[in-house]
Write a protein that holds these residues in place. Structure first.
Motif, PDB file in Angstrom:
ATOM      1  N   LEU A 178      -8.785   3.490  42.962  1.00 11.81           N
ATOM      2  CA  LEU A 178      -8.273   4.447  41.982  1.00 11.81           C
ATOM      3  C   LEU A 178      -9.082   4.428  40.698  1.00 11.81           C
ATOM      4  O   LEU A 178      -9.475   5.481  40.184  1.00 11.81           O
ATOM      5  N   SER A 179      -9.361   3.246  40.176  1.00 13.44           N
ATOM      6  CA  SER A 179      -9.998   3.161  38.862  1.00 13.44           C
ATOM      7  C   SER A 179     -11.476   3.556  38.877  1.00 13.44           C
ATOM      8  O   SER A 179     -11.966   4.177  37.927  1.00 13.44           O
ATOM      9  N   MET A 180     -12.197   3.228  39.947  1.00  7.63           N
ATOM     10  CA  MET A 180     -13.633   3.483  39.949  1.00  7.63           C
ATOM     11  C   MET A 180     -13.999   4.969  40.006  1.00  7.63           C
ATOM     12  O   MET A 180     -14.898   5.409  39.301  1.00  7.63           O
ATOM     13  N   PRO A 181     -13.318   5.802  40.813  1.00 11.50           N
ATOM     14  CA  PRO A 181     -13.600   7.243  40.732  1.00 11.50           C
ATOM     15  C   PRO A 181     -13.283   7.829  39.356  1.00 11.50           C
ATOM     16  O   PRO A 181     -13.955   8.749  38.899  1.00 11.50           O
ATOM     17  N   ILE A 182     -12.247   7.307  38.703  1.00  8.77           N
ATOM     18  CA  ILE A 182     -11.911   7.784  37.357  1.00  8.77           C
ATOM     19  C   ILE A 182     -13.020   7.408  36.382  1.00  8.77           C
ATOM     20  O   ILE A 182     -13.422   8.204  35.523  1.00  8.77           O
ATOM     21  N   ARG A 183     -13.549   6.193  36.524  1.00 10.50           N
ATOM     22  CA  ARG A 183     -14.681   5.761  35.697  1.00 10.50           C
ATOM     23  C   ARG A 183     -15.910   6.616  35.981  1.00 10.50           C
ATOM     24  O   ARG A 183     -16.613   7.053  35.055  1.00 10.50           O
ATOM     25  N   ALA A 184     -16.182   6.903  37.267  1.00  8.01           N
ATOM     26  CA  ALA A 184     -17.348   7.705  37.642  1.00  8.01           C
ATOM     27  C   ALA A 184     -17.245   9.126  37.104  1.00  8.01           C
ATOM     28  O   ALA A 184     -18.262   9.778  36.853  1.00  8.01           O
ATOM     29  N   ALA A 185     -16.008   9.612  36.896  1.00  4.92           N
ATOM     30  CA  ALA A 185     -15.811  10.965  36.371  1.00  4.92           C
ATOM     31  C   ALA A 185     -16.037  11.045  34.867  1.00  4.92           C
ATOM     32  O   ALA A 185     -15.977  12.135  34.293  1.00  4.92           O
ATOM     33  N   GLY A 186     -16.280   9.898  34.217  1.00  2.00           N
ATOM     34  CA  GLY A 186     -16.613   9.926  32.788  1.00  2.00           C
ATOM     35  C   GLY A 186     -15.651   9.202  31.879  1.00  2.00           C
ATOM     36  O   GLY A 186     -15.902   9.109  30.674  1.00  2.00           O
ATOM     37  N   ALA A 187     -14.553   8.687  32.402  1.00  2.00           N
ATOM     38  CA  ALA A 187     -13.599   7.957  31.561  1.00  2.00           C
ATOM     39  C   ALA A 187     -14.194   6.616  31.140  1.00  2.00           C
ATOM     40  O   ALA A 187     -15.072   6.066  31.810  1.00  2.00           O
ATOM     41  N   SER A 188     -13.702   6.085  30.031  1.00  2.00           N
ATOM     42  CA  SER A 188     -14.175   4.773  29.589  1.00  2.00           C
ATOM     43  C   SER A 188     -13.686   3.698  30.561  1.00  2.00           C
ATOM     44  O   SER A 188     -12.763   3.915  31.333  1.00  2.00           O
ATOM     45  N   ARG A 189     -14.335   2.533  30.514  1.00  2.00           N
ATOM     46  CA  ARG A 189     -13.933   1.446  31.405  1.00  2.00           C
ATOM     47  C   ARG A 189     -12.474   1.051  31.174  1.00  2.00           C
ATOM     48  O   ARG A 189     -11.734   0.826  32.125  1.00  2.00           O
ATOM     49  N   TRP A 190     -12.051   0.944  29.905  1.00  2.00           N
ATOM     50  CA  TRP A 190     -10.682   0.534  29.618  1.00  2.00           C
ATOM     51  C   TRP A 190      -9.671   1.580  30.082  1.00  2.00           C
ATOM     52  O   TRP A 190      -8.613   1.240  30.612  1.00  2.00           O
ATOM     53  N   LYS A 191     -10.019   2.847  29.907  1.00  2.00           N
ATOM     54  CA  LYS A 191      -9.099   3.900  30.348  1.00  2.00           C
ATOM     55  C   LYS A 191      -8.981   3.890  31.865  1.00  2.00           C
ATOM     56  O   LYS A 191      -7.873   4.004  32.421  1.00  2.00           O
ATOM     57  N   ALA A 192     -10.113   3.745  32.554  1.00  2.00           N
ATOM     58  CA  ALA A 192     -10.084   3.711  34.014  1.00  2.00           C
ATOM     59  C   ALA A 192      -9.293   2.501  34.507  1.00  2.00           C
ATOM     60  O   ALA A 192      -8.510   2.602  35.466  1.00  2.00           O
ATOM     61  N   PHE A 193      -9.478   1.362  33.856  1.00  2.00           N
ATOM     62  CA  PHE A 193      -8.729   0.153  34.227  1.00  2.00           C
ATOM     63  C   PHE A 193      -7.232   0.361  34.024  1.00  2.00           C
ATOM     64  O   PHE A 193      -6.425   0.008  34.891  1.00  2.00           O
ATOM     65  N   ASN A 194      -6.856   0.919  32.893  1.00  2.00           N
ATOM     66  CA  ASN A 194      -5.437   1.125  32.598  1.00  2.00           C
ATOM     67  C   ASN A 194      -4.791   2.107  33.570  1.00  2.00           C
ATOM     68  O   ASN A 194      -3.643   1.921  33.986  1.00  2.00           O
ATOM     69  N   TYR A 195      -5.539   3.143  33.941  1.00  2.00           N
ATOM     70  CA  TYR A 195      -5.022   4.071  34.952  1.00  2.00           C
ATOM     71  C   TYR A 195      -4.777   3.327  36.260  1.00  2.00           C
ATOM     72  O   TYR A 195      -3.752   3.499  36.912  1.00  2.00           O
ATOM     73  N   GLY A 196      -5.747   2.488  36.659  1.00  2.00           N
ATOM     74  CA  GLY A 196      -5.643   1.782  37.928  1.00  2.00           C
ATOM     75  C   GLY A 196      -4.479   0.813  37.981  1.00  2.00           C
ATOM     76  O   GLY A 196      -3.700   0.802  38.944  1.00  2.00           O
ATOM     77  N   GLN A 197      -4.329  -0.010  36.942  1.00  2.00           N
ATOM     78  CA  GLN A 197      -3.255  -1.013  36.978  1.00  2.00           C
ATOM     79  C   GLN A 197      -1.885  -0.400  36.770  1.00  2.00           C
ATOM     80  O   GLN A 197      -0.890  -0.901  37.299  1.00  2.00           O
ATOM     81  N   ALA A 198      -1.815   0.689  36.004  1.00  2.00           N
ATOM     82  CA  ALA A 198      -0.514   1.295  35.703  1.00  2.00           C
ATOM     83  C   ALA A 198       0.165   1.848  36.953  1.00  2.00           C
ATOM     84  O   ALA A 198       1.397   1.938  37.012  1.00  2.00           O
ATOM     85  N   SER A 199      -0.624   2.201  37.960  1.00  2.00           N
ATOM     86  CA  SER A 199      -0.045   2.807  39.162  1.00  2.00           C
ATOM     87  C   SER A 199       0.866   1.840  39.912  1.00  2.00           C
ATOM     88  O   SER A 199       1.730   2.263  40.685  1.00  2.00           O
ATOM     89  N   ALA A 200       0.676   0.528  39.711  1.00  2.00           N
ATOM     90  CA  ALA A 200       1.452  -0.457  40.470  1.00  2.00           C
ATOM     91  C   ALA A 200       2.602  -1.054  39.674  1.00  2.00           C
ATOM     92  O   ALA A 200       3.294  -1.953  40.177  1.00  2.00           O
ATOM     93  N   ILE A 201       2.850  -0.579  38.465  1.00  2.00           N
ATOM     94  CA  ILE A 201       3.924  -1.162  37.657  1.00  2.00           C
ATOM     95  C   ILE A 201       5.292  -0.902  38.285  1.00  2.00           C
ATOM     96  O   ILE A 201       6.267  -1.603  38.012  1.00  2.00           O
ATOM     97  N   VAL A 202       5.361   0.111  39.171  1.00  2.00           N
ATOM     98  CA  VAL A 202       6.639   0.402  39.835  1.00  2.00           C
ATOM     99  C   VAL A 202       6.992  -0.659  40.875  1.00  2.00           C
ATOM    100  O   VAL A 202       8.151  -0.756  41.293  1.00  2.00           O
ATOM    101  N   GLU A 203       6.018  -1.451  41.313  1.00  2.00           N
ATOM    102  CA  GLU A 203       6.291  -2.405  42.391  1.00  2.00           C
ATOM    103  C   GLU A 203       7.301  -3.482  41.989  1.00  2.00           C
ATOM    104  O   GLU A 203       8.276  -3.711  42.712  1.00  2.00           O
ATOM    105  N   PRO A 204       7.125  -4.192  40.854  1.00  2.00           N
ATOM    106  CA  PRO A 204       8.163  -5.164  40.487  1.00  2.00           C
ATOM    107  C   PRO A 204       9.504  -4.505  40.191  1.00  2.00           C
ATOM    108  O   PRO A 204      10.561  -5.099  40.462  1.00  2.00           O
ATOM    109  N   ILE A 205       9.485  -3.286  39.668  1.00  2.00           N
ATOM    110  CA  ILE A 205      10.732  -2.583  39.365  1.00  2.00           C
ATOM    111  C   ILE A 205      11.505  -2.297  40.650  1.00  2.00           C
ATOM    112  O   ILE A 205      12.696  -2.625  40.786  1.00  2.00           O
ATOM    113  N   PHE A 206      10.838  -1.681  41.625  1.00  2.00           N
ATOM    114  CA  PHE A 206      11.529  -1.315  42.866  1.00  2.00           C
ATOM    115  C   PHE A 206      11.758  -2.519  43.767  1.00  2.00           C
ATOM    116  O   PHE A 206      12.681  -2.496  44.595  1.00  2.00           O
TER     117      PHE A 206
END
Length: 272
Positions: A178-206
């Motif tokens: 998830l994060s690497m295609p977002i980075r390749a599209a021009g997003a900053s490394r931190w933004k791409a990382f945050n997008y990638g990790q945020a997708s799994a925050i639902v796992e501990p909740i559910f």
């Protein structure tokens, strides 16, 4: 350490396991700090690998214990069938109400699913798609740990732990995918990382929700296990397999699926 974890209430076990799978997703997403682009062969193989783990987990960690729960009944299959179908309909309902786009889509507006919106960019729509994917993973961890106290011999601490390990393993390449295609599209490394990790925050909740639900209403266990399996299979068939087969690496993706299936099967049989 394992003994301490085993002595915790099931809902805390599920919460901790969900947090660990989230952190492993973040570990995969952190690959953007090393690489800018993801090779298509690697991406397709990672998607196939994740699909294999989820298919194996759906049967050995979820459906098999669900069937065994009422094995003395002539209708032991009925709660499993109902729960399995409801799990698929649940993800389909989320597909309808949450805007998202799958990774192999080129045009965000043309291939967007759910309510149409111009307010969300492609990256956000991708994250929402993976977040939908992670909901059944969290539920499966939760109901597996919650089922330990049900008296079902098929639901064991090591079996639940094996399921969490398997999902955690496939979350590493998932975060990168998830994060690497977002980075390749021009997003900053931190933004791409945050997008990638945020997708799994639902796992501990559910995971916590799944465990708590089973603990409160123990007879729901076979339905809950099958529900999680149905939701996972829906995600695999609708998203992971088509995405892994969308490039020119179909054989590699298929072999990766078989490898993921084998690893999860070994984990469940060895630990369960």
């Amino acid at each position: 350490m394992v003994e301490f974890f085993q002595d915790l209430p099931p809902y805390l076990q599920a919460l901790i396991a969900g947090i660990i799978t989230w952190l492993l997703t973040a570990l995969g997403a952190s690959s953007v700090f090393v690489f800018k682009n993801v090779n298509e062969k690697i991406l397709n193989s990672m998607q196939g690998f994740a699909a294999g783990i989820m298919i194996a987990a759906s049967f050995w960690s979820l459906l098999q214990p669900a069937i065994s729960y009422n094995e003395d009944s002539n209708l032991s299959w009925l709660p499993v069938a109902i729960g399995f179908l409801l799990g698929g309909f649940f993800i389909r309902a989320l597909d309808i109400i949450i805007p998202h786009i799958h990774q192999n889509a080129v045009d965000a507006q043309q291939y967007q699913e759910g309510p149409k919106t111009d307010k969300l960019n492609k990256n956000t729509l991708l994250v929402l798609a993976i977040t939908l994917h992670n909901i059944p993973e969290g539920l499966s961890i939760g109901v597996a740990f919650g089922g330990i106290v049900s008296g079902n011999g098929e639901a064991t601490f090591l079996g639940a732990l094996g399921l969490a390990i398997g999902i955690g393993i496939q979350n590493i390449p998932e975060g990168a995918a998830l994060s690497m295609p977002i980075r390749a599209a021009g997003a900053s490394r931190w933004k791409a990382f945050n997008y990638g990790q945020a997708s799994a925050i639902v796992e501990p909740i559910f995971a916590t929700i799944g465990a708590a639900t089973v603990l409160i209403i123990t007879p729901m266990l076979p339905y809950a296990l099958a529900f999680a399996a149905g939701a996972m299979i829906f995600v695999v068939v609708e998203e992971l397999i088509p995405d892994s087969q969308s490039g020119q690496n179909t054989d590699l993706a298929t072999l990766s699926l078989m490898l993921g299936f084998t690893i999860m099967m070994i984990l469940d049989v060895a630990l369960g």
